[in-house]
Design a protein around this motif. Sequence first.
Motif, mmCIF file in Angstrom:
data_model
loop_
_atom_site.group_PDB
_atom_site.id
_atom_site.type_symbol
_atom_site.label_atom_id
_atom_site.label_comp_id
_atom_site.label_asym_id
_atom_site.label_seq_id
_atom_site.Cartn_x
_atom_site.Cartn_y
_atom_site.Cartn_z
ATOM 1 N N VAL A 158 5.925 1.270 -7.449
ATOM 2 C CA VAL A 158 5.786 0.004 -6.722
ATOM 3 C C VAL A 158 4.338 -0.264 -6.311
ATOM 4 C CG1 VAL A 158 8.161 0.097 -5.876
ATOM 5 C CG2 VAL A 158 6.325 1.090 -4.489
ATOM 6 N N THR A 159 3.501 0.771 -6.229
ATOM 7 C CA THR A 159 2.101 0.553 -5.822
ATOM 8 C C THR A 159 1.139 0.556 -6.990
ATOM 9 O OG1 THR A 159 1.747 2.928 -5.451
ATOM 10 C CG2 THR A 159 2.528 1.606 -3.571
ATOM 11 N N ARG A 160 1.560 1.088 -8.136
ATOM 12 C CA ARG A 160 0.714 1.167 -9.330
ATOM 13 C C ARG A 160 -0.556 1.972 -9.066
ATOM 14 N NH1 ARG A 160 4.807 -1.314 -10.549
ATOM 15 N NH2 ARG A 160 4.994 -2.974 -12.115
ATOM 16 N N GLN A 161 -0.443 3.060 -8.342
ATOM 17 C CA GLN A 161 -1.609 3.886 -8.025
ATOM 18 C C GLN A 161 -1.503 5.222 -8.754
ATOM 19 O OE1 GLN A 161 -2.535 4.246 -3.897
ATOM 20 N NE2 GLN A 161 -2.282 2.055 -3.461
ATOM 21 N N ALA A 162 -2.590 5.558 -9.477
ATOM 22 C CA ALA A 162 -2.585 6.781 -10.283
ATOM 23 C C ALA A 162 -2.549 8.031 -9.412
ATOM 24 C CB ALA A 162 -3.816 6.804 -11.186
ATOM 25 N N LEU A 163 -3.196 8.004 -8.253
ATOM 26 C CA LEU A 163 -3.215 9.179 -7.392
ATOM 27 C C LEU A 163 -1.812 9.528 -6.913
ATOM 28 C CD1 LEU A 163 -4.841 11.316 -5.917
ATOM 29 C CD2 LEU A 163 -5.169 9.676 -4.037
ATOM 30 N N VAL A 164 -1.043 8.523 -6.601
ATOM 31 C CA VAL A 164 0.339 8.776 -6.172
ATOM 32 C C VAL A 164 1.142 9.371 -7.319
ATOM 33 C CG1 VAL A 164 2.439 7.725 -5.241
ATOM 34 C CG2 VAL A 164 0.192 6.915 -4.501
ATOM 35 N N LEU A 165 0.915 8.873 -8.529
ATOM 36 C CA LEU A 165 1.602 9.416 -9.700
ATOM 37 C C LEU A 165 1.224 10.879 -9.924
ATOM 38 C CD1 LEU A 165 3.452 8.992 -12.112
ATOM 39 C CD2 LEU A 165 1.460 8.149 -13.404
ATOM 40 N N THR A 193 0.862 -1.189 0.000
ATOM 41 C CA THR A 193 0.000 0.000 0.000
ATOM 42 C C THR A 193 0.894 1.233 0.000
ATOM 43 O OG1 THR A 193 -0.061 0.079 2.415
ATOM 44 C CG2 THR A 193 -1.748 -1.254 1.303
ATOM 45 N N THR A 194 0.253 2.379 -0.246
ATOM 46 C CA THR A 194 1.036 3.619 -0.307
ATOM 47 C C THR A 194 1.729 3.901 1.029
ATOM 48 O OG1 THR A 194 -0.506 4.514 -1.933
ATOM 49 C CG2 THR A 194 0.926 6.075 -0.792
ATOM 50 N N TRP A 195 0.997 3.763 2.117
ATOM 51 C CA TRP A 195 1.591 4.065 3.413
ATOM 52 C C TRP A 195 2.701 3.081 3.762
ATOM 53 C CZ3 TRP A 195 3.070 7.216 6.774
ATOM 54 C CH2 TRP A 195 3.372 6.837 8.085
ATOM 55 N N ARG A 196 2.469 1.795 3.465
ATOM 56 C CA ARG A 196 3.489 0.803 3.774
ATOM 57 C C ARG A 196 4.758 1.029 2.953
ATOM 58 N NH1 ARG A 196 2.507 -5.754 4.008
ATOM 59 N NH2 ARG A 196 4.467 -6.263 5.109
ATOM 60 N N ALA A 197 4.582 1.521 1.750
ATOM 61 C CA ALA A 197 5.747 1.798 0.907
ATOM 62 C C ALA A 197 6.522 3.023 1.396
ATOM 63 C CB ALA A 197 5.304 1.999 -0.543
ATOM 64 N N LEU A 198 5.790 4.035 1.856
ATOM 65 C CA LEU A 198 6.441 5.286 2.241
ATOM 66 C C LEU A 198 6.941 5.290 3.677
ATOM 67 C CD1 LEU A 198 4.050 7.909 0.585
ATOM 68 C CD2 LEU A 198 6.280 7.140 -0.236
#
Length: 493
Positions: A217-224, A81-86
């Motif tokens: 690594v998360t493949r999330q558009a919002l993070v991009l 997830t985004t938080w786990r990655a960051l």
Amino acid sequence: MREHGGVSREELKQSAAVTVAVLLAVGLVAAWNVLIPGVDAWENIVAAVIGSLRLTGPVAAAFAAWVALRKRKALRGRSLTTWRALKAPLAIVVVVLGSFGATVLVLAVKTVLTDQAGRLSLAGLGMGMAGLALYSVIGWVAGWVLPHPFTPPVAGLACYGVFSWLADDRGWADKLAPGTGEPYDLFQGLSGAAFFDQTIWLLGLTAALLLGWAALVTRQALVLACALLAVLAAGMGVSRVLTHSKPAAAEEIAYSCQEWPITVCVHPGMRAGLTELGASFTQIASRLAGTPAAFTRVEQRPLDDELKPSNGLAPIHVPDLSAGFAEEAAYEYIESLAARCPGTVGDGYREIVMAWLRGEPLPGGPLPEHQYAASWFSGLSEHQRREWLRMFYSDFQSCRLAGTHFGGGPAHAQLAPSPVRPTPSSSHVYPVYPDAGGTPAATSAPGTSSPPFGRGPGTSSPVSGVTAAPAVAAGDRSAAAKGPEMSPIGWRW
């Protein structure tokens, strides 16, 4: 023992503690080398901790790469997830920023206990923290993308090489690296606006790298999308950094001064050097008294200001208070009184006067006439040398000194005695202004036996083979007209 993504929590705590200790030690050593010796000013502390990033940054990058390398191996095959990655890279940033804060605290202990000049630049400290965060994120991304055992040291060395090159560029590129543009001038101060622009650029680039990696690594558009916004912020910051101009003039400061025996004024952060500067420049002031360069006030100026003595003021440069600083300031000031002469002969005569003004042994010079001039000049009393400089200062400053200013040179010293000695008007040898109460007399070669200098007319001086002309009777106006006349700037023939 709990496992945190394949790495024990105790291991993470121990690694963080070791990293803080190493970064603190490296930061203190690096900052100590950047500190301007002897300067008691907050700007000095801020510039030192920012300068320490050149070494602490690569260490932080290597540490982040090592953690990322182990983290990727532990999370292989798992979705993030985004938080786990960051969470892990943000924890590393917190650890290295803690070491930065500890370095600032240690350096500020003495500063808080003493009366320091200037003010603490929070914008400068913020820029330093942003730069250290960038180093950490670069190391993290490198360790994750290249999971090899040699990645951590390579990441540290690469960061050191790239950022050192940027900092030493001295052009537009040095503004992109976290730094102050060493060496900095206390009179210019540390620009809070420039630090703010650098902080925007560094934070934007850090966020763009970290969010871009998280989006990968998360493949999330919002993070991009957030990463693209960070790129825009970084672009705005770099545009502000590159368009920011250096202050045209130094900041107004309240000098710290010593009023006796002459007035010496320096930057308040360098007030510890007042006594030594006063001792060095008092002797110079006494030797220049009565000349166009006479001064009663010595004033420190910005390092990029040209030294132009005027109106009783001696401007000086004092970059630091390291050993011999007063002698270096005096040497630079004396060199500014007269430019170097284009020819060997003229420059040799100039060096004799320069050495006397600096209080050094008179140089022999490369030519026989220089050796004779040095011997002749050393035979004069201190009072006679000062009077000589008053008469011939314009010749000294414009490279017109010649053998005639120093007893006539070796040729006059080899003249055989004769019943009728040539007068100063026929030999073209400038007479020396006598001691107080004496009369002008020409001088002769060293080693000749003669009565003491300055006795009556018709006697020899200790350093010249030419005797003074006989006294002229009060009523003989035609004879007097043939002798030398004293003009406001020297003897006229």
